[in-house]
Each structure stands twice: as C-alpha cells, then as structure tokens.
Design a protein around this motif. Structure first.
Motif, PDB file in Angstrom:
ATOM      1  N   ILE A 273       5.794   2.630  -7.353  1.00 36.43           N
ATOM      2  CA  ILE A 273       5.067   1.459  -7.855  1.00 36.43           C
ATOM      3  C   ILE A 273       5.618   1.096  -9.230  1.00 36.43           C
ATOM      4  CG2 ILE A 273       2.814   0.651  -8.683  1.00 36.43           C
ATOM      5  CD1 ILE A 273       1.537   2.269  -6.436  1.00 36.43           C
ATOM      6  N   ILE A 274       6.014   2.123  -9.985  1.00 38.15           N
ATOM      7  CA  ILE A 274       6.652   1.951 -11.288  1.00 38.15           C
ATOM      8  C   ILE A 274       8.014   2.640 -11.211  1.00 38.15           C
ATOM      9  CG2 ILE A 274       6.549   2.656 -13.721  1.00 38.15           C
ATOM     10  CD1 ILE A 274       3.538   2.311 -13.570  1.00 38.15           C
ATOM     11  N   PRO A 275       9.077   1.998 -11.710  1.00 39.36           N
ATOM     12  CA  PRO A 275      10.420   2.560 -11.541  1.00 39.36           C
ATOM     13  C   PRO A 275      10.706   3.844 -12.312  1.00 39.36           C
ATOM     14  CG  PRO A 275      10.507   0.562 -12.879  1.00 39.36           C
ATOM     15  CD  PRO A 275       9.108   0.670 -12.349  1.00 39.36           C
ATOM     16  N   SER A 276      10.009   4.076 -13.440  1.00 39.15           N
ATOM     17  CA  SER A 276      10.299   5.270 -14.242  1.00 39.15           C
ATOM     18  C   SER A 276       9.107   5.615 -15.128  1.00 39.15           C
ATOM     19  CB  SER A 276      11.527   5.030 -15.134  1.00 39.15           C
ATOM     20  OG  SER A 276      11.223   4.043 -16.113  1.00 39.15           O
ATOM     21  N   LYS A 277       9.112   6.855 -15.619  1.00 39.38           N
ATOM     22  CA  LYS A 277       8.039   7.272 -16.527  1.00 39.38           C
ATOM     23  C   LYS A 277       8.080   6.471 -17.827  1.00 39.38           C
ATOM     24  CE  LYS A 277       6.267  11.861 -15.639  1.00 39.38           C
ATOM     25  NZ  LYS A 277       6.023  13.193 -16.203  1.00 39.38           N
ATOM     26  N   GLY A 278       9.295   6.188 -18.301  1.00 37.96           N
ATOM     27  CA  GLY A 278       9.432   5.413 -19.524  1.00 37.96           C
ATOM     28  C   GLY A 278       8.794   4.037 -19.390  1.00 37.96           C
ATOM     29  N   GLU A 279       9.030   3.406 -18.230  1.00 36.11           N
ATOM     30  CA  GLU A 279       8.442   2.088 -17.976  1.00 36.11           C
ATOM     31  C   GLU A 279       6.927   2.194 -17.907  1.00 36.11           C
ATOM     32  OE1 GLU A 279       8.043  -1.974 -17.031  1.00 36.11           O
ATOM     33  OE2 GLU A 279       9.696  -0.850 -17.897  1.00 36.11           O
ATOM     34  N   GLY A 280       6.425   3.291 -17.286  1.00 28.97           N
ATOM     35  CA  GLY A 280       4.987   3.499 -17.178  1.00 28.97           C
ATOM     36  C   GLY A 280       4.332   3.701 -18.538  1.00 28.97           C
ATOM     37  N   LYS A 281       4.965   4.484 -19.380  1.00 23.71           N
ATOM     38  CA  LYS A 281       4.431   4.721 -20.734  1.00 23.71           C
ATOM     39  C   LYS A 281       4.369   3.416 -21.520  1.00 23.71           C
ATOM     40  CE  LYS A 281       5.967   9.527 -21.099  1.00 23.71           C
ATOM     41  NZ  LYS A 281       6.954  10.453 -21.709  1.00 23.71           N
ATOM     42  N   ARG A 282       5.433   2.614 -21.373  1.00 18.09           N
ATOM     43  CA  ARG A 282       5.453   1.327 -22.079  1.00 18.09           C
ATOM     44  C   ARG A 282       4.312   0.430 -21.602  1.00 18.09           C
ATOM     45  NH1 ARG A 282       6.755  -3.652 -21.265  1.00 18.09           N
ATOM     46  NH2 ARG A 282       7.463  -3.304 -19.128  1.00 18.09           N
TER      47      ARG A 282
ATOM     48  N   LYS B 275       0.449  -8.853 -15.211  1.00 14.45           N
ATOM     49  CA  LYS B 275      -0.607  -9.833 -14.970  1.00 14.45           C
ATOM     50  C   LYS B 275      -0.919 -10.033 -13.495  1.00 14.45           C
ATOM     51  CE  LYS B 275       0.034 -12.608 -19.157  1.00 14.45           C
ATOM     52  NZ  LYS B 275       0.337 -13.943 -19.696  1.00 14.45           N
ATOM     53  N   LYS B 276       0.121  -9.893 -12.613  1.00 12.22           N
ATOM     54  CA  LYS B 276      -0.106 -10.330 -11.243  1.00 12.22           C
ATOM     55  C   LYS B 276       0.491  -9.415 -10.178  1.00 12.22           C
ATOM     56  CE  LYS B 276      -0.493 -15.243 -12.404  1.00 12.22           C
ATOM     57  NZ  LYS B 276       0.025 -16.602 -12.212  1.00 12.22           N
ATOM     58  N   SER B 277       0.903  -8.209 -10.542  1.00  9.46           N
ATOM     59  CA  SER B 277       1.500  -7.312  -9.553  1.00  9.46           C
ATOM     60  C   SER B 277       0.479  -6.249  -9.146  1.00  9.46           C
ATOM     61  CB  SER B 277       2.752  -6.650 -10.135  1.00  9.46           C
ATOM     62  OG  SER B 277       3.329  -5.796  -9.186  1.00  9.46           O
ATOM     63  N   TYR B 278       0.072  -6.278  -7.873  1.00  5.22           N
ATOM     64  CA  TYR B 278      -0.959  -5.366  -7.379  1.00  5.22           C
ATOM     65  C   TYR B 278      -0.413  -4.438  -6.290  1.00  5.22           C
ATOM     66  CZ  TYR B 278      -4.737  -8.053  -9.595  1.00  5.22           C
ATOM     67  OH  TYR B 278      -5.583  -8.655 -10.495  1.00  5.22           O
ATOM     68  N   HIS B 279      -0.941  -3.219  -6.281  1.00 10.68           N
ATOM     69  CA  HIS B 279      -0.701  -2.268  -5.198  1.00 10.68           C
ATOM     70  C   HIS B 279      -2.009  -1.549  -4.871  1.00 10.68           C
ATOM     71  CE1 HIS B 279       3.587  -2.754  -6.085  1.00 10.68           C
ATOM     72  NE2 HIS B 279       3.839  -2.132  -4.938  1.00 10.68           N
ATOM     73  N   LYS B 280      -2.135  -1.185  -3.602  1.00  5.78           N
ATOM     74  CA  LYS B 280      -3.263  -0.341  -3.214  1.00  5.78           C
ATOM     75  C   LYS B 280      -2.766   1.095  -3.079  1.00  5.78           C
ATOM     76  CE  LYS B 280      -4.370  -2.342   0.643  1.00  5.78           C
ATOM     77  NZ  LYS B 280      -5.029  -2.659   1.909  1.00  5.78           N
ATOM     78  N   ILE B 281      -3.601   2.033  -3.550  1.00  6.76           N
ATOM     79  CA  ILE B 281      -3.342   3.447  -3.298  1.00  6.76           C
ATOM     80  C   ILE B 281      -4.403   3.937  -2.324  1.00  6.76           C
ATOM     81  CG2 ILE B 281      -3.172   5.773  -4.272  1.00  6.76           C
ATOM     82  CD1 ILE B 281      -2.339   4.557  -6.899  1.00  6.76           C
ATOM     83  N   GLU B 282      -3.953   4.420  -1.186  1.00  9.51           N
ATOM     84  CA  GLU B 282      -4.878   4.876  -0.143  1.00  9.51           C
ATOM     85  C   GLU B 282      -4.919   6.405  -0.147  1.00  9.51           C
ATOM     86  OE1 GLU B 282      -4.976   4.747   4.692  1.00  9.51           O
ATOM     87  OE2 GLU B 282      -4.285   2.944   3.655  1.00  9.51           O
TER      88      GLU B 282
ATOM     89  N   THR C  10       0.831  -1.210   0.000  1.00 12.13           N
ATOM     90  CA  THR C  10       0.000   0.000   0.000  1.00 12.13           C
ATOM     91  C   THR C  10       0.860   1.252   0.000  1.00 12.13           C
ATOM     92  OG1 THR C  10      -1.694  -1.184   1.271  1.00 12.13           O
ATOM     93  CG2 THR C  10      -1.836   1.219   1.240  1.00 12.13           C
ATOM     94  N   VAL C  11       0.465   2.242  -0.795  1.00 13.36           N
ATOM     95  CA  VAL C  11       1.075   3.575  -0.732  1.00 13.36           C
ATOM     96  C   VAL C  11      -0.022   4.571  -0.377  1.00 13.36           C
ATOM     97  CG1 VAL C  11       2.879   3.024  -2.393  1.00 13.36           C
ATOM     98  CG2 VAL C  11       0.741   4.011  -3.207  1.00 13.36           C
ATOM     99  N   VAL C  12       0.377   5.662   0.225  1.00 11.80           N
ATOM    100  CA  VAL C  12      -0.598   6.662   0.684  1.00 11.80           C
ATOM    101  C   VAL C  12      -0.366   7.976  -0.052  1.00 11.80           C
ATOM    102  CG1 VAL C  12      -1.449   7.966   2.677  1.00 11.80           C
ATOM    103  CG2 VAL C  12      -0.717   5.573   2.966  1.00 11.80           C
ATOM    104  N   ILE C  13      -1.464   8.567  -0.545  1.00 10.65           N
ATOM    105  CA  ILE C  13      -1.383   9.893  -1.157  1.00 10.65           C
ATOM    106  C   ILE C  13      -2.409  10.803  -0.490  1.00 10.65           C
ATOM    107  CG2 ILE C  13      -0.616   8.923  -3.370  1.00 10.65           C
ATOM    108  CD1 ILE C  13      -3.438   9.547  -4.464  1.00 10.65           C
ATOM    109  N   THR C  14      -2.280  12.095  -0.758  1.00 10.31           N
ATOM    110  CA  THR C  14      -3.233  13.067  -0.215  1.00 10.31           C
ATOM    111  C   THR C  14      -4.069  13.652  -1.354  1.00 10.31           C
ATOM    112  OG1 THR C  14      -1.704  14.923  -0.457  1.00 10.31           O
ATOM    113  CG2 THR C  14      -1.589  13.664   1.607  1.00 10.31           C
TER     114      THR C  14
END
Length: 406
Positions: free
Chosen positions: A351-360, A397-404, A330-334
């Motif tokens: 949760i994602i190492p870089s913007k490039g990875e996120g765009k991909r 396929k199987k990596s989950y995170h919660k954003i609180e 879990t990660v927390v944001i405001t």
C-alpha cells in the motif's frame, strides 16, 4: 474523408515532422507502413508509451499499417535520450522476459490480425551484425560533428557519454533502414525526445536507398507546468494491473489538474473533439464531470470496460453517494500480522512503497486509519480497528485501501 493528418493535428499529437508537404500528401493518397519503437527496459509499458500506442492506433484506424518494433537489440545498449546517467545494463534473459510481456499488452491496442500490423524485434538483425561491415555500411554516413550537436548527446557530454551509448543513434537509424528494406516502411513515429535519432534514420534511407522517408513526433504527455505526467507516489503509472491497479489508474486521471483535462481527453481517449471541447469548457465543480469521463475512458482502453466500471463504482463509494465498497482495492492480513506495526503491514502489502515514504506520510499527517490521522510510527493494528473485518486506510487526500482481517 478527413485525413488522419488533420485528426492528429486537431488532437494535438504532431510536434515536429520532416517533409511536411510530402507527409500530408502520402497520408491522404496512400496507405503507408510506419513504425514506432519501444525499448523493453521493463516488463510493462507505462503511460509514456500509451500516448505512442494511441498515435499508432489513430494511424491504423485510418488504414495505415503499423510496425511495433520491440527493441530487444537496442535495449542491450540503452538510449541516452533524456537521461543524465547511463541506463542499467539488462541481461538477455531480462530483455526476453520484458519483450514477451510487452507483446501481450500491445495486442490490446493494435490489431495484428491479417497483416494489419506487424510486431518485430530488432534483436533479429542487430545481434548478429558484423561490426566492421556495419561500420562500413552505416557508420560512414554519420558525421560525429553533427551527432555531437544532437540534443540527446549534448546534455550528456558534461557528465560523460560512453561509446556504447554513442552507437545507439546508428542502431536506431539502421532499424529504420532494415524495416524499409523488409516491409516498405517509409515513416517513423515516436515521442519528441526521439527527434535526433529519428532524423538519423530518415537521412540514412534517403542517402543509401535514394527513397523517400519521413519522421513525425508526437508531443510528450506533460501537465500545464511542463512536467511529464504519469508519476505517482509509487513511481511510474504502469499499464500492467499487477503494477498499478485499475482503481489506482482510474484515480490518477480522476484527479488531474483542471488545466490538463482538455489535453488528456484529446491525446489519450477517442472521445470526439466536439465533446472534448464541451467537457473541457466546464468550470468550477462541473469540471469533475469531465474528469470522470477522462478517467473512465482511459481505464476502459487500458483495462477493459468491466474494470473501468469497477474502478468508477469504487471511487463513487468512497467519494460519492454510493455505498458499495466491494471494488475498493483490498489487501488481506491474518491475526498473526497484528503483532506488527501498521507501517510494516502497509509496506509488506505494498500500500506504501517504503518505510521512508510511510514515515514521511505520518509526519505530514497524510495517513489515516478509519478517517483518524495516524500520528505515531509505532501504531499497531488491533482487532477493534476492524468493523465487519475491514479497516480503511487513507493515504494522502484521495487514495484508499481496505485491509481485510481473516
């Protein structure tokens, strides 16, 4: 009583060794002192080191005394083995910090109480060496012609090998000699990529001290395709929970290929071999039971039983019949963060190492928010995305995170 040699052989550890008959006899009839070296190039060990720790642990359980050698001195040079380019030069401060962190991790796997194991740093003898005396005592025993045929150097000759790195083999050989003189250490164990360096130490002791010395390598942890295991989207699979969470660690082993289950159970767990054979013989959907055992046992060894149970419960909540989501990473944001794009938030919260990875991921339909594919790079998070203050991110396929949302 079964010799540890037979145990190591049955579990698939032994790859190469010198003086096979002598080693087998020594392990059966004596309690030997041996060492494994770990260069502190980061402030955490990773899965590649873990197999060496397991190798060491099996030996200790059989009554042999391990020396865990931290390479505070050799890290100043850098090992060229398996590298196509020169390693990044570390400062003394970086190395001291890394050594301190690694020492704490090792104590979880090896019993250092009552002289059952020794922890040493080769900076204690390497950093104060007189170079001319070192060349006269050690360098004279090394043939440059022979060194150039070593695998660790051969692959570097085309791109260039610095004289700095060329010294590494001499220094590792000298480590073995020093440990032999100080502690009666007669064997070096390590990964198979260290074979050339290990032979140098064996040869040096036998020449200078006229004493027996041995080397034994363990197989590297590779998958059925021959590629090193322990690589994730975020990089290496670290043993430090701050770098790789227990849940991510658990999920890595839960998702290994069917063909790799037996090897992993044999090398990185203490599950009895009879049970390993039974589990790895399962077929179809049933092999998932073996993967659950693998994931739990490895996570328990590295992070403790409580964290292993939490990781298991989190995985079952997401993929099984459970519904307790409390252990999902879990990660927390405001509310102020809602001004940013989802991509920015995922990078900032790691949760994602870089913007490039996120765009991909987005372009390949690999990112979902609450089980809905994210298709726009500019997608933002809105308050309505949160159910009971929680949004669920699925990466791959199987990596989950919660954003609180707070």
């Amino acid at each position: 009583m079964t010799s540890v040699y037979n145990t190591l052989l049955e579990r698939g550890y032994i790859k190469q060794l010198t003086h096979e008959t002598e080693i087998k006899e020594a392990l059966e009839k004596e309690k030997i002192t041996f060492y494994i070296g770990f260069d502190p190039t980061a402030d955490s060990l990773h899965v590649g080191h873990f197999i060496a720790l397991m190798f060491m642990s099996h030996m200790q359980k059989a009554g042999h005394r391990p020396i865990a050698l931290i390479g505070g001195g050799t890290a100043m040079i850098g090992d060229p083995s398996g590298k196509t380019d020169m390693r990044k030069m570390l400062t003394k401060e970086d190395i001291e910090h890394n050594v301190s962190s690694i020492k704490k991790q090792m104590a979880k796997f090896i019993d250092f109480s009552e002289d059952k194991a020794i922890l040493v740093n080769n900076a204690d003898w390497l950093l104060n060496l007189n170079y001319v005396e070192f060349l006269r005592e050690v360098g004279v025993h090394f043939s440059v012609n022979r060194m150039l045929t070593a695998e660790c150097f051969k692959q570097r000759l085309e791109k260039g090998l610095s004289f700095l790195e060329f010294n590494y083999m001499l220094m590792q050989g000298y480590d073995f000699l020093e440990l032999n003189r100080r502690y009666g250490c007669i064997a070096q164990l390590g990964g198979d990529d260290q074979w050339s360096n290990m032979l140098a130490g064996v040869d040096l002791i036998r020449r200078k001290e006229q004493k027996p010395a041995y080397a034994m390598t363990c197989t590297l942890l590779t998958n059925s395709e021959g590629k090193k295991m322990g690589k994730t989207e975020k990089g290496a699979l670290w043993l430090d929970p701050e770098r790789t969470t227990p849940y991510e660690f658990y999920q890595y082993w839960r998702n290994v290929n069917d063909a790799d289950v037996e090897k992993c159970l044999s090398l990185i767990t203490f599950v009895p071999m009879e049970e390993v054979k039974r589990l790895s013989a399962l077929e179809g959907a049933e092999i998932n039971e073996a993967k659950k055992v693998l994931a739990f046992e490895v996570t328990k060894l590295v992070h403790g039983e409580a964290e292993a149970l939490r990781a298991k419960e989190a995985a079952e909540a997401l993929f099984g019949a459970g519904n307790d989501m409390s252990n999902v990473p879990t990660v927390v944001i405001t509310k102020e963060d809602l001004n940013k794009t989802l991509l920015d938030i995922l990078v900032e919260t790691k949760i994602i190492p870089s913007k490039g990875e996120g765009k991909r991921l987005i372009q390949q339909n690999g990112l979902a928010l609450n089980d809905v594919k994210v298709t726009e790079l500019s997608r933002s998070l809105k308050e309505e995305d949160f159910k009971d203050g929680i949004a669920l991110i699925k990466r791959g396929k199987k990596s989950y995170h919660k954003i609180e949302l707070q």
